[in-house]
Structure formats: structure tokens, C-alpha cells
Enzyme design. Structure first.
Site, mmCIF file in Angstrom:
data_model
loop_
_atom_site.group_PDB
_atom_site.id
_atom_site.type_symbol
_atom_site.label_atom_id
_atom_site.label_comp_id
_atom_site.label_asym_id
_atom_site.label_seq_id
_atom_site.Cartn_x
_atom_site.Cartn_y
_atom_site.Cartn_z
ATOM 1 N N LYS A 176 0.867 -1.189 0.000
ATOM 2 C CA LYS A 176 0.000 0.000 0.000
ATOM 3 C C LYS A 176 0.902 1.237 0.000
ATOM 4 C CE LYS A 176 -1.821 3.008 2.061
ATOM 5 N NZ LYS A 176 -1.523 4.366 1.583
ATOM 6 N N GLU A 250 9.569 2.218 10.887
ATOM 7 C CA GLU A 250 10.626 3.215 10.618
ATOM 8 C C GLU A 250 9.939 4.564 10.572
ATOM 9 O OE1 GLU A 250 13.743 2.779 10.560
ATOM 10 O OE2 GLU A 250 13.837 0.603 10.358
ATOM 11 N N CYS A 284 13.738 11.385 6.158
ATOM 12 C CA CYS A 284 13.687 11.030 7.583
ATOM 13 C C CYS A 284 15.052 11.287 8.228
ATOM 14 C CB CYS A 284 13.270 9.587 7.759
ATOM 15 S SG CYS A 284 14.225 8.478 6.742
ATOM 16 N N GLU A 385 9.559 17.115 14.441
ATOM 17 C CA GLU A 385 9.981 16.933 13.046
ATOM 18 C C GLU A 385 9.185 17.884 12.159
ATOM 19 O OE1 GLU A 385 8.816 13.307 10.956
ATOM 20 O OE2 GLU A 385 10.867 13.091 10.236
#
Ligand code: NAD
Length: 495
Positions: A176, A250, A284, A385
Site C-alpha cells: 500500500k 521506521e 527522515c 519533526e
């Protein structure tokens, strides 16, 4: 410009979803450009895809691993052959510059080569037994259907990090991809099909959170591998936890670079700019905090700001452009919101902090490279973040102080130190709490044969890439072979 209708791929067939729901995918550098229309899949399609993967499982797990490897190797060859076409599609779909999307495809090519080699290894152990005429060994066993949920920032590389190791171990897959990069996912699955992957071994489902949730919650999905935000990762993990299924996560980062007074400053500057503004800060592993030794602080800030102002922002398909747009309008609004928060918290805006304007920028989600100073660890711009071209430069008195500041983050993905003093470098390697530490290199630039992942809120202890990826997608079986011809009791027949 072309407007294509795309399908799911279930049991070897490209098919539309039963419901009427659709979503559009647009070019973030020019939102008038519609790349395609995709099905908004529901539990119905997810169910079909999982059944197809479950049906294909026995055939695939019983296919010899070197044969599975040859299909992965062929996929790698095809990715290489189509590198330029894939890179252009990816840049159009998610905006990063061509040089980077070519690198994204190359990462998939490298991953294929690395994982294909595992087809003739998948090593276990043979060992002795405490009893006579008995041998013991361990084997890696596949687990079953794996659900792969991916983000948009590495549209080819991240799926290959998950799908190739799962396949080499003998699992089947339902994939997905993110709503912002479904066309790249389609091309990747077409290439797998072209490489000779049997029917049902990899299935593709388009859609958003509902499709992702249905996949995670499907009882026949035995492993979930997720890359994305911390917020969604927590939900995925709790759903998996309730169902006792394996789950590898992750997630985000708040990566820091340290520059010591003894560093090669030109090198550190170049690395810092690449780490902060590569992929428009949407990695990331992007550098979002830079700790500078007080002796070089003022000169480094001056040079960094001067260089940041020179970065050419625009459509990543143009060869002179250095930084593309943000992925979508919501993300640009979010970045801009963070800039306002930073200013409100008392950080000093040295440059940027605004939507990029100019020829060719009107219809895209462009943002100017943004630099803060006078920020500290209590501020949200240092703790959270941002996922955009925003970086803060901070002054420290010593390496100890720098490491303490780096470790205040709730995340622990990547980190970097620039120093020509081996003692500084080794202390940073030892003391920084992160899954990755670069010495004299930026926080970005992982290679596929090393474990990839982070500590603290970045992950849940698994590592993608490297041989550690196999641990996500296989279960150990211990095998005891007794050739004594009699009943031997472990721990009891001790003589
Ligand atoms: P996201 O969490 O919004 O979405 C990731 C994927 O999860 C998408 O496919 C999305 O459709 C799906 N999803 C959304 N809600 C879901 C739900 N409730 N259940 C199941 N699936 C759901 O993340 P994003 O915006 O696509 O990507 C950006 C984030 O990804 C950043 O936080 C970034 O740090 C992280 N990221 C981490 C790594 C890493 O390896 N650590 C790599 C790349 C990106």
C-alpha cells in the site's frame, strides 16, 4: 498533459476498486499537472489482495530461494534499464530533483543485487548437541503474507527495502504505497511482473489511511512493515500489538550535525547544506539541528546563510534547479506554521521563512530555504519533526555539550560529526543515541548493505536493509536431528 486512470494489482490482474472512490495525484511543482486518477480502495479490495497473497504463499515459499533470487536480480536489471524514465516520473510525482530520483532508483538496483545474493545464503547455524548422535541447526522460515505501508519521499527505494527481503525469505506481499506517489508504485509493480514474479506474490492496493488500516487489521496479514510518521506508526503498532503480529516501524527523525572547531569547515558546510536542503528537507534523515563549536559559530553561520540564500528552487526536472517543492499544500502550510512557531518562540530567522515566489513557481508548493539561530532544546522547532527546508544552527562550548543537546531529542535516527580529532569522532560515535552516525559526512547517505533504522521514537527495534532486514521477514526454526535410534532426553540423560 496526460491524465491516466490507474488500477490496483490483485492476483496478477490490474483491476479497479468496486467502490466509486477515487483520488487524484498531482505534480507538486505544478499542481495543474494531474499525473493520474487512482482507486480509493476499501476493505473489499484489501481482502481480495490478502487472499491472493495467501493463495500464492505455498507456491512461492516452496520455490527454491536461488530461483526467487533470480527474479529479484532480473527486477534490479529492469529498474536499471528504466532508470531515467522512473526518475522522471518520480520527480514529476513528488518533486525532488532528477539527480536525487535517479539515486532513488539506484538504491532499488543496489538492493536487488544485495538481496539476490541472499538467495544462495539465508544462512542459519549448525551446532552440536548435548546428546550423542544428535545434530542441531537453525533455519530461516518465511512467515506468510506481509503488509507493506510506505511513505512518498523514497517512492522506489523504500518499497524495495521492504519487498525484496520479504520475497527472498519466501513471503508474499500486499503493498500500500502513499497517496502522493502511487504512479511510481505502479511502475515498480509492473517491473516485478515483467521480471517473472508469479501471480499473487505481490499485490498492489491504492488508497489512504482506510486501506492502510484494513491491511494492518487483516487477520491473514502476519507481518506489517511500516515507514511513515510517528503518529501513524503508533496506531499501526497498537493494532498489531492487539493482534500479536510482527510489526516493524521506521518513523521520524530530528537529526543533528555537530561541527567541532578542528573540522574541515568547507567540508562541514557542504555536508550541512546537503543534509538540510537535499530532498527539500523531506528525508527522515534530513539535518534539522546543527551544533557548532563556539570558536567557529559566527563564521559558519555567516557562510551557511550566504550559501542557503543561493540555492536555486524550482521544478526538479530542470537541470539547474537544486531544490524542488514540498510534497503538497498541506505540508507547505505545516512548514510555514512551524516557522511562525519558531519566530514566536524567540528563535532568530536568518533567511527564508516564506513561500518561494518567482518565474515558474506560482503553481507549485515551493518554499525558501530557511535558517534559524538562537534556538534551544525547549522550542518546538528543535523538538518536533518539521519535514521541510528548515534548519537551526546552535552554539555549543564543547563536544560534551553538543552530545547532550543531540541526545535531548525524542528521536534517534541519524547523526553526524565533523572533526579531524579522532578522539572527538569516536566519543560521538559512542555517545550519540542514534541508529546511524556519520563521521565527516552529512546525516543523509545510507548504503543498502548496512542496517537502517533508529532508536527511541524513530522505531521499534527493527532494522531495514543489510542482513538485519531478513530478521523482519523470517522466523527462526530450531531443528534437532537424532540419529541414535533411541529416545534421548535432554537435560535428563546427562551421562
Ligand atoms: P504518513 O505516516 O502520513 O503515511 C505513511 C503511510 O501510512 C502512507 O502510505 C499512508 O497512506 C499510510 N497511513 C496513513 N494513516 C494510516 C493508518 N491509520 N493506518 C495505516 N496506514 C496509514 O507519513 P508520510 O507523510 O507519507 O511520510 C513522512 C513521514 O515518514 C515522516 O515522519 C518521515 O520521517 C517518515 N519517514 C521515515 C523513514 C525511516 O526510514 N525512518 C523514511 C522515510 C520517511
Amino acid at each position: 498533459m496526460s491524465r491516466k486512470v490507474y488500477s490496483n494489482f490483485i492476483a496478477g490482474k490490474w483491476s479497479q476498486a468496486e467502490g466509486k472512490g477515487k483520488f487524484e495525484n498531482r505534480n507538486p511543482a505544478d499542481f495543474r499537472d494531474v499525473i493520474g486518477v487512482f482507486p480509493l480502495s476499501t476493505t473489499v479490495e484489501v481482502d481480495k489482495a490478502v487472499h491472493a497473497a495467501a493463495k500464492a504463499y505455498d507456491g512461492w515459499r516452496l520455490t527454491p530461494a536461488p530461483k526467487r533470487a533470480s527474479i529479484i536480480a532480473k527486477t534490479g536489471e529492469l529498474l536499471l534499464k528504466h532508470k531515467e524514465e522512473l526518475a522522471r516520473l518520480m520527480t514529476r510525482e513528488m518533486g525532488k530533483v532528477l539527480k536525487e530520483t535517479r539515486g532513488d532508483v539506484q538504491e532499488g538496483v543496489d538492493m536487488a543485487a544485495y538481496v539476490a545474493g541472499e538467495g544462495r545464503r539465508l544462512l542459519g547455524e549448525t551446532t552440536t548437541s548435548e546428546l550423542k548422535n544428535k545434530l542441531a541447526m537453525t533455519l530461516r522460515m518465511p512467515i506468510g503474507v506481509c503488509g507493506m505501508i510506505t511513505p512518498w519521499n523514497f517512492p522506489i527505494a523504500i518499497p524495495t527495502w521492504k519487498i525484496f527481503p520479504a520475497l527472498i525469505c519466501g513471503n508474499t506481499v500486499v503493498f500500500k504505497p502513499a497517496e502522493d506517489t502511487p504512479a511510481s508504485a505502479v511502475r515498480f509493480v509492473e517491473i516485478l511482473e515483467q521480471a517473472g514474479l508469479p501471480t499473487g506474490v505481490v499485490n498492489l492496493i491504492h488508497g489512504g489511511p482506510a486501506a492502510g488500516q484494513a491491511l494492518v487489521r487483516h487477520p491473514e496479514v502476519r507481518v506489517v512493515s511500516f515507514t511513515g510518521s510517528c503518529e501513524v506508526g503508533r496506531e499501526v503498532a497498537s493494532n498489531c500489538g492487539r493482534m500479536l503480529k510482527r510489526c516493524s516501524l521506521e518513523m521520524g527523525g530530528k537529526n543533528a550535525q555537530i561541527v567541532m572547531g578542528d573540522a574541515d569547515l568547507d567540508l562541514a558546510l557542504e555536508g550541512a547544506l546537503w543534509g538540510a536542503f537535499g530532498t527539500t528537507g523531506q528525508r527522515c534523515t534530513a539535518t534539522s539541528r546543527i551544533y557548532l563549536h563556539h570558536k567557529i559559530y559566527a563564521s559558519f553561520v555567516k557562510s551557511f546563510v550566504r550559501q542557503a540564500k543561493k540555492i536555486r528552487v524550482g521544478n526538479g526536472l530542470r537541470s539547474n534547479v537544486q531544490m524542488g517543492p514540498l510534497i503538497n499544500e498541506a505540508q507547505r502550510n505545516r512548514v510555514h506554521e512551524y516557522v511562525k512557531i519558531g519566530v514566536g518562540e524567540g528563535a532568530k530567522l536568518e533567511c527564508g521563512g516564506r513561500i518561494a515566489k518567482g518565474p515558474g513557481l506560482k503553481n507549485g508548493f515551493f518554499y525558501v530555504p530557511t535558517v534559524f539561530t538562537h534556538a534551544h532544546s525547549e522550542m518546538r522547532i528543535i523538538r518536533e519533526e518539521i519535514f521541510g527546508p528548515v534548519v537551526s544552527l546552535m552554539k555549543v562550548k564543547s563536544l560534551d555539550e553538543a552530545v547532550t543537546e543531540v541526545n535531548k531529542s525524542a528521536y534517534g535516527l541519524s547523526s553526524s560529526i565533523y572533526s579531524n580529532d579522532i578522539a572527538n569522532a569516536m566519543k560521538a560515535v559512542r555517545d550519540i543515541e542514534a541508529g546511524i552516525t556519520y563521521v565527516n559526512g552529512p546525516t543523509i547517505g545510507a548504503e543498502v548493505h548496512l542496517p537502517f533504522g533508529g532508536v527511541k521514537n524513530t522505531g521499534n527495534g527493527h532494522r531495514e536493509a543489510g542482513k538485519t532486514a531478513l530478521d523482519i521477514f523470517s522466523e527462526w526454526k530450531s531443528v534437532y536431528i537424532d540419529f541414535s535410534g533411541k529416545l534421548q532426553k535432554a537435560q535428563i540423560d546427562t551421562d
